[in-house]
Motif scaffolding. Structure first.
Motif, PDB file in Angstrom:
ATOM      1  N   CYS A  85      37.075  32.772  31.438  1.00 54.71           N
ATOM      2  CA  CYS A  85      36.873  33.179  32.838  1.00 54.71           C
ATOM      3  C   CYS A  85      36.421  34.630  32.929  1.00 54.71           C
ATOM      4  N   THR A  86      36.909  35.473  32.021  1.00 49.78           N
ATOM      5  CA  THR A  86      36.461  36.869  31.991  1.00 49.78           C
ATOM      6  C   THR A  86      34.967  36.946  31.705  1.00 49.78           C
ATOM      7  N   ALA A  87      34.495  36.143  30.752  1.00 47.98           N
ATOM      8  CA  ALA A  87      33.063  36.103  30.460  1.00 47.98           C
ATOM      9  C   ALA A  87      32.275  35.594  31.663  1.00 47.98           C
ATOM     10  N   PHE A  88      32.771  34.553  32.305  1.00 46.72           N
ATOM     11  CA  PHE A  88      32.087  33.958  33.452  1.00 46.72           C
ATOM     12  C   PHE A  88      31.935  34.932  34.610  1.00 46.72           C
ATOM     13  N   HIS A  89      33.050  35.578  35.025  1.00 47.62           N
ATOM     14  CA  HIS A  89      32.924  36.391  36.229  1.00 47.62           C
ATOM     15  C   HIS A  89      32.301  37.764  35.976  1.00 47.62           C
ATOM     16  N   HIS A  90      32.186  38.176  34.715  1.00 47.46           N
ATOM     17  CA  HIS A  90      31.440  39.403  34.432  1.00 47.46           C
ATOM     18  C   HIS A  90      29.940  39.145  34.315  1.00 47.46           C
ATOM     19  N   SER A  91      29.548  37.902  34.204  1.00 43.89           N
ATOM     20  CA  SER A  91      28.134  37.598  33.992  1.00 43.89           C
ATOM     21  C   SER A  91      27.299  37.985  35.210  1.00 43.89           C
ATOM     22  N   ASN A  92      26.026  38.208  34.961  1.00 45.72           N
ATOM     23  CA  ASN A  92      25.072  38.566  36.022  1.00 45.72           C
ATOM     24  C   ASN A  92      24.298  37.321  36.450  1.00 45.72           C
ATOM     25  N   MET A  93      24.997  36.202  36.473  1.00 43.91           N
ATOM     26  CA  MET A  93      24.370  34.915  36.776  1.00 43.91           C
ATOM     27  C   MET A  93      24.434  34.637  38.278  1.00 43.91           C
ATOM     28  N   ARG A  94      23.297  34.343  38.854  1.00 44.03           N
ATOM     29  CA  ARG A  94      23.222  34.014  40.273  1.00 44.03           C
ATOM     30  C   ARG A  94      23.495  32.521  40.467  1.00 44.03           C
ATOM     31  N   LEU A  95      24.685  32.220  40.946  1.00 43.65           N
ATOM     32  CA  LEU A  95      25.016  30.841  41.291  1.00 43.65           C
ATOM     33  C   LEU A  95      24.488  30.529  42.687  1.00 43.65           C
ATOM     34  N   PRO A  96      24.233  29.256  42.995  1.00 49.44           N
ATOM     35  CA  PRO A  96      23.909  28.902  44.381  1.00 49.44           C
ATOM     36  C   PRO A  96      25.011  29.422  45.304  1.00 49.44           C
ATOM     37  N   TRP A  97      24.610  30.099  46.367  1.00 49.33           N
ATOM     38  CA  TRP A  97      25.579  30.786  47.207  1.00 49.33           C
ATOM     39  C   TRP A  97      26.623  29.841  47.792  1.00 49.33           C
ATOM     40  N   GLN A  98      26.198  28.666  48.245  1.00 51.28           N
ATOM     41  CA  GLN A  98      27.153  27.726  48.826  1.00 51.28           C
ATOM     42  C   GLN A  98      28.170  27.252  47.788  1.00 51.28           C
ATOM     43  N   LEU A  99      27.722  27.051  46.552  1.00 52.56           N
ATOM     44  CA  LEU A  99      28.647  26.676  45.483  1.00 52.56           C
ATOM     45  C   LEU A  99      29.650  27.791  45.229  1.00 52.56           C
ATOM     46  N   GLN A 133      30.598  30.075  47.274  1.00 50.28           N
ATOM     47  CA  GLN A 133      31.488  30.158  48.426  1.00 50.28           C
ATOM     48  C   GLN A 133      32.696  29.248  48.254  1.00 50.28           C
ATOM     49  N   GLN A 134      32.471  28.077  47.661  1.00 51.40           N
ATOM     50  CA  GLN A 134      33.567  27.140  47.432  1.00 51.40           C
ATOM     51  C   GLN A 134      34.410  27.559  46.228  1.00 51.40           C
ATOM     52  N   LEU A 135      33.757  27.978  45.150  1.00 47.29           N
ATOM     53  CA  LEU A 135      34.476  28.357  43.941  1.00 47.29           C
ATOM     54  C   LEU A 135      35.413  29.528  44.177  1.00 47.29           C
ATOM     55  N   VAL A 136      34.961  30.513  44.963  1.00 44.64           N
ATOM     56  CA  VAL A 136      35.745  31.735  45.145  1.00 44.64           C
ATOM     57  C   VAL A 136      37.025  31.488  45.928  1.00 44.64           C
ATOM     58  N   GLN A 137      37.145  30.331  46.533  1.00 40.88           N
ATOM     59  CA  GLN A 137      38.410  29.998  47.189  1.00 40.88           C
ATOM     60  C   GLN A 137      39.527  29.802  46.163  1.00 40.88           C
ATOM     61  N   VAL A 138      39.124  29.516  44.919  1.00 43.93           N
ATOM     62  CA  VAL A 138      40.116  29.234  43.874  1.00 43.93           C
ATOM     63  C   VAL A 138      40.000  30.182  42.685  1.00 43.93           C
ATOM     64  N   VAL A 139      38.778  30.382  42.178  1.00 48.70           N
ATOM     65  CA  VAL A 139      38.600  31.172  40.959  1.00 48.70           C
ATOM     66  C   VAL A 139      37.685  32.371  41.206  1.00 48.70           C
ATOM     67  N   VAL A 140      37.831  33.373  40.339  1.00 52.97           N
ATOM     68  CA  VAL A 140      37.015  34.580  40.430  1.00 52.97           C
ATOM     69  C   VAL A 140      35.588  34.252  39.999  1.00 52.97           C
ATOM     70  N   THR A 141      34.609  34.732  40.767  1.00 49.74           N
ATOM     71  CA  THR A 141      33.198  34.438  40.530  1.00 49.74           C
ATOM     72  C   THR A 141      32.414  35.724  40.263  1.00 49.74           C
ATOM     73  N   PRO A 142      31.169  35.608  39.788  1.00 47.41           N
ATOM     74  CA  PRO A 142      30.372  36.817  39.522  1.00 47.41           C
ATOM     75  C   PRO A 142      30.169  37.714  40.738  1.00 47.41           C
ATOM     76  N   ARG A 143      29.908  37.150  41.898  1.00 52.83           N
ATOM     77  CA  ARG A 143      29.744  37.991  43.084  1.00 52.83           C
ATOM     78  C   ARG A 143      31.039  38.723  43.432  1.00 52.83           C
ATOM     79  N   MET A 144      32.154  38.008  43.373  1.00 50.00           N
ATOM     80  CA  MET A 144      33.441  38.631  43.687  1.00 50.00           C
ATOM     81  C   MET A 144      33.746  39.770  42.723  1.00 50.00           C
ATOM     82  N   HIS A 145      33.561  39.539  41.436  1.00 49.63           N
ATOM     83  CA  HIS A 145      33.917  40.575  40.464  1.00 49.63           C
ATOM     84  C   HIS A 145      32.902  41.708  40.466  1.00 49.63           C
TER      85      HIS A 145
END
Length: 289
Positions: free
Chosen positions: A172-186, A188-200
């Protein structure tokens, strides 16, 4: 003390390596933020710092956490043995408590000057990508042993669960530090539970109130619980790094290793100004693209 963890080394470590390469490719093809430094130059810098930090993580931290959990299990000490939960619920509770303890550790890294000196090596990276996930000073990994080891004993988590959690912690540390642009709507749903690249990414902003937010590692529950969640910041408005450390020439591995033992600079830009966000705080507003 146990040093060999066959499943972690033969299954977990290769999976983490594959994940790292996959994220590296994906963030190159789908960039979230525009880089300020050449990719190869940063990879070499961060890999050089990680070359010291990662062995400490594997050869010192993981065995120490496992040993503390074994001691707790042997003596039936800690919180979870007192609760006498069913096996499956005990594992879920243990996993969540481990993640919460790392939220607390992350807060301490920012709040205590002696710890921030080491953690600052991670934060002054001028870009944020998957390589930043392993750019930690060896001193920070060593300093984490007493706190995280004590948490193992106090919580009474099963020793095997510690190893499982460490795999997900690193993934998860590798995932949320990445500079990967996920689809914004996806996202939006993921960040309700797990840390995402935009959040971090917000956590790595040069704006102090944003750096001192979004401390969670896996689950975002803890930031919501402690009101340290911040989402409503456009990614294009974020400048990555620490304001007083903007000099590219200071991003050498040797300088970074010496940084904790130097006088720490005030949270100001080279021109003496303090970075601020003109818009209102977004602690209770949704994630922005």
């Amino acid at each position: 003390m146990k040093f060999r963890f066959p499943k972690f080394d033969t299954v977990g470590a290769p999976l983490l390596a594959v994940l790292g390469v996959a994220l590296l490719v994906l963030e190159t093809r789908r960039q979230l933020r525009k880089p300020t430094q050449p990719k190869q130059e940063r990879l070499l810098q961060n890999a050089s710092v990680a070359a010291l930090a990662l062995p400490a993580l594997r050869l010192l931290l993981l065995p120490a956490l496992y040993a503390a959990a074994r001691w707790s299990g042997k003596h039936r000490a800690g919180l979870l043995p007192l609760l006498r939960l069913p096996g499956w619920l005990n594992n879920i509770a243990g996993f969540l408590l481990l993640d919460y303890s790392n939220y607390l550790w992350h807060v301490l890294l920012h709040r205590l000057d002696v710890l921030w000196r080491f953690h600052n090596v991670h934060h002054i990276d001028l870009d944020l990508d998957v390589s930043t996930a392993w750019r930690f000073h060896i001193g920070e990994n060593i300093a984490s042993v007493p706190f995280r080891g004590a948490m193992m004993a106090l919580l009474g988590v099963p020793a095997r669960l510690v190893v499982v959690y460490e795999f997900f912690f690193e993934a998860c540390t590798a995932f949320h530090h990445s500079n990967m642009r996920l689809p914004w709507q996806l996202e939006q749903q993921l960040v309700q539970v797990v840390v995402t690249p935009r959040m971090h990414g917000i956590h790595h902003s040069i704006v102090a109130q944003e750096t001192n937010s979004n401390f969670s590692v896996i689950f975002t529950f803890w930031d919501r619980l402690h009101r340290t969640l911040q989402l409503h910041v456009p990614q294009e408005d974020i400048t990555i790094g620490a304001p007083a450390y903007r000099n590219l020439e200071e991003q050498t591995p040797l300088w970074l290793l010496q940084l904790p033992f130097q006088k720490q600079r005030a949270w100001k830009l080279p021109d003496g100004t303090t970075p601020e966000r003109a818009s209102e705080s977004g602690r209770h507003l949704p994630l922005l693209p």
